[in-house]
Design an enzyme around this catalytic site. Structure first.
Site, short mmCIF file in Angstrom:
data_model
loop_
_atom_site.label_atom_id
_atom_site.label_comp_id
_atom_site.label_asym_id
_atom_site.label_seq_id
_atom_site.Cartn_x
_atom_site.Cartn_y
_atom_site.Cartn_z
N LYS A 22 0.88 -1.13 0.05
CA LYS A 22 -0.14 0.09 -0.03
C LYS A 22 0.81 1.33 -0.08
O LYS A 22 0.58 2.21 -0.76
CB LYS A 22 -0.84 -0.01 1.10
N ASN A 23 1.94 1.46 0.92
CA ASN A 23 2.76 2.48 1.01
C ASN A 23 3.75 2.71 -0.07
O ASN A 23 4.43 3.77 -0.49
CB ASN A 23 3.49 2.52 2.22
N CYS A 117 -4.89 12.73 12.29
CA CYS A 117 -5.01 11.42 12.10
C CYS A 117 -4.90 10.51 13.69
O CYS A 117 -4.40 11.20 14.41
CB CYS A 117 -3.95 10.94 11.14
N ARG A 122 0.64 14.28 12.87
CA ARG A 122 1.12 14.31 11.32
C ARG A 122 1.21 15.63 10.80
O ARG A 122 0.72 15.93 9.75
CB ARG A 122 0.18 13.40 10.54
N ASP A 306 4.58 0.47 12.02
CA ASP A 306 3.55 0.16 11.59
C ASP A 306 3.11 -1.59 12.06
O ASP A 306 2.14 -2.16 11.79
CB ASP A 306 3.35 -0.16 9.96
#
Ligand code: UD1
Length: 419
Positions: A22-23, A117, A122, A306
């Protein structure tokens, strides 16, 4: 709102296909705005963070076509709308990634400030400083970032005060259309940055050093039609590795790469989990006890933030006590009270959690609060006695393709209930 019902107690066995990262997908989707020529991305994961960004691309007038499962072609050759629809912007978290490409290509950009977030404030100051170093004028006005470079961007030396992944991506993308050479110092070294460089190079950019602290780019090279296959998702792989470990099972992670997960594999091995490469990916198995291991999150090649929540779930049933320290995001412990509802013995103090291993967890209704926190609760549910109900699973859909189905195929007792 969908919820997942997990009944714990089964050791997982089987294979898991690891999706594309995804990243890595998000910055490359944004990078398509740089070029007049189409960009085809293969191995694109079917997760909602990606589909939302694709909708944002469409609202800029980019042609988006799904050529096959997991393959997307983006064509930003035709006219681009100056601004995206607010309802799309509101849902997209990765809006900041389009700022650099839009500015570099069109000389002006106006994007909404990313919303707060759940895992922290962020900030985006490093993104903006990088663009200013390339000659942009940037103002923040009424919830929007307005950036202008009427005479184009100019290559420069960008020194990042910390190795932000997103700011490195912004600087790289913008520099591909700047006149002359750009040097990015203290750049992020994450594999997704190296993958962005590979994708941009396929598009025609000249980049050296991606994956190290010093990235060099020669700007203003002609763009060409390109195809790029995204790297596998190391967070998804690390999550399933934790699933094998926590359940005392054996999973082969198809496509996973050891070099992307060296810090995490070291923790697993110290905890008593066997990991070895296979022809197709990585095998993860646990037959003995789990031992507690301290964890400190760090930029790559350190332990990934993560994966902190998932590994905390694992440590909560390990023998002994472990300290889990978070250094990347200040508010990334929202899973702590939820894990405690399942019986974990956790003490949160500042940026550290003391995890005292317990012999068993017990199922309970819990609330998913962000992407990685949600999956940590699923992992805990896989070993908890009885039933764990995880609410608000839309967080999971942001970053995990087919999570429930993949787990069920390996023997988990988990169902998704709609509404
Ligand atoms: C990316 C990943 C995210 C991962 C994170 C760290 C994507 C889409 N997301 O997020 O999953 O957890 O890297 O590996 O790829 N910071 C500033 N100013 C800035 C930018 C960042 O102070 O302008 C700070 C952040 O608050 C944070 C740290 O730098 O404390 C790291 O953030 P960064 O590396 O930028 O993360 P993201 O790119 O947002």
């Amino acid at each position: 709102m969908d919820r997942l019902i997990v009944r714990g107690g089964r050791a997982l066995e089987g294979t898991v296909d690891i999706a594309g990262a995804k990243n890595a997908a998000l910055p490359l989707i944004a990078a398509s705005l740089l070029s007049e020529q189409p960009l085809t991305l293969a191995n694109v994961p079917a997760v909602t963070d990606v589909t939302t960004l694709l909708s944002l691309m469409e609202s800029y007038g980019v042609g988006v076509s799904r050529d096959a499962a997991h393959q997307v072609t983006l064509d930003a050759g035709s006219a681009i709308n100056a601004e995206a629809h607010y309802d799309v912007v509101r849902r997209a978290r990765a809006t900041i990634l389009v700022l650099g490409p839009l500015l570099a290509r069109f000389g002006a950009a106006r994007v909404s400030l990313p919303g707060g977030c759940a895992i922290g404030a962020r900030p985006i100051d490093l993104h903006l400083k990088a663009l200013i170093a390339l000659g942009a004028e940037v103002t923040v006005d009424g919830g929007y970032i307005v950036a202008r470079a009427p005479n184009g961007l100019k290559g420069s030396r960008i020194v990042l005060s910390s190795p932000s992944v997103g700011a490195t991506a912004t600087a790289m993308m913008a520099a591909t259309r700047a006149r002359g050479e750009t040097e990015i110092l203290n750049a992020a070294r994450e594999p997704e940055i190296a993958d962005l460089a590979a994708g941009l190079s396929a598009m025609g950019a000249r980049i050296e050093g991606a994956g190290t602290h010093r990235i060099m780019l020669s700007g203003d090279q002609p763009f060409r039609r390109a195809t790029h296959e995204l790297i596998p998702d190391r967070i998804e792989a690390g999550t399933y590795a934790a699933a094998a470990a926590i359940t005392g099972g054996r999973l082969e992670l198809i496509g996973a790469r050891l070099e992307h997960l060296s810090a995490e594999c070291q923790v697993l091995e110290t905890a008593g989990v066997r990991i070895f490469p296979t022809d197709r990916g990585l095998m993860v198995e646990r037959t003995g006890k789990l031992s507690a291991v301290d964890i400190t999150t760090e930029p790559f090649p350190g332990f990934h933030t993560d994966l902190q929540a998932q590994f905390m779930a694992m440590m909560s049933i390990a023998e002994g006590a472990a300290l889990v320290r978070e250094t990347i995001f200040e508010n990334r412990f929202m899973h702590v009270p939820e894990l405690m509802r399942l019986g974990a013995d956790l003490t949160l103090q500042g940026t550290t959690v003391l995890v005292r291993g317990v012999s068993r967890l017990r199922g309970a209704p819990v609330m998913a609060t962000d992407l990685r926190a949600s999956v940590c609760l699923i992992l805990a549910g896989l070993v908890a006695e009885g039933e764990t109900v995880v609410n608000r699973v839309y967080h999971l859909d942001r970053g995990y393709e087919d999570l429930a189905r993949k787990l069920v195929r390996c023997g988990a007792d988990i169902v998704r209930v709609q509404g």
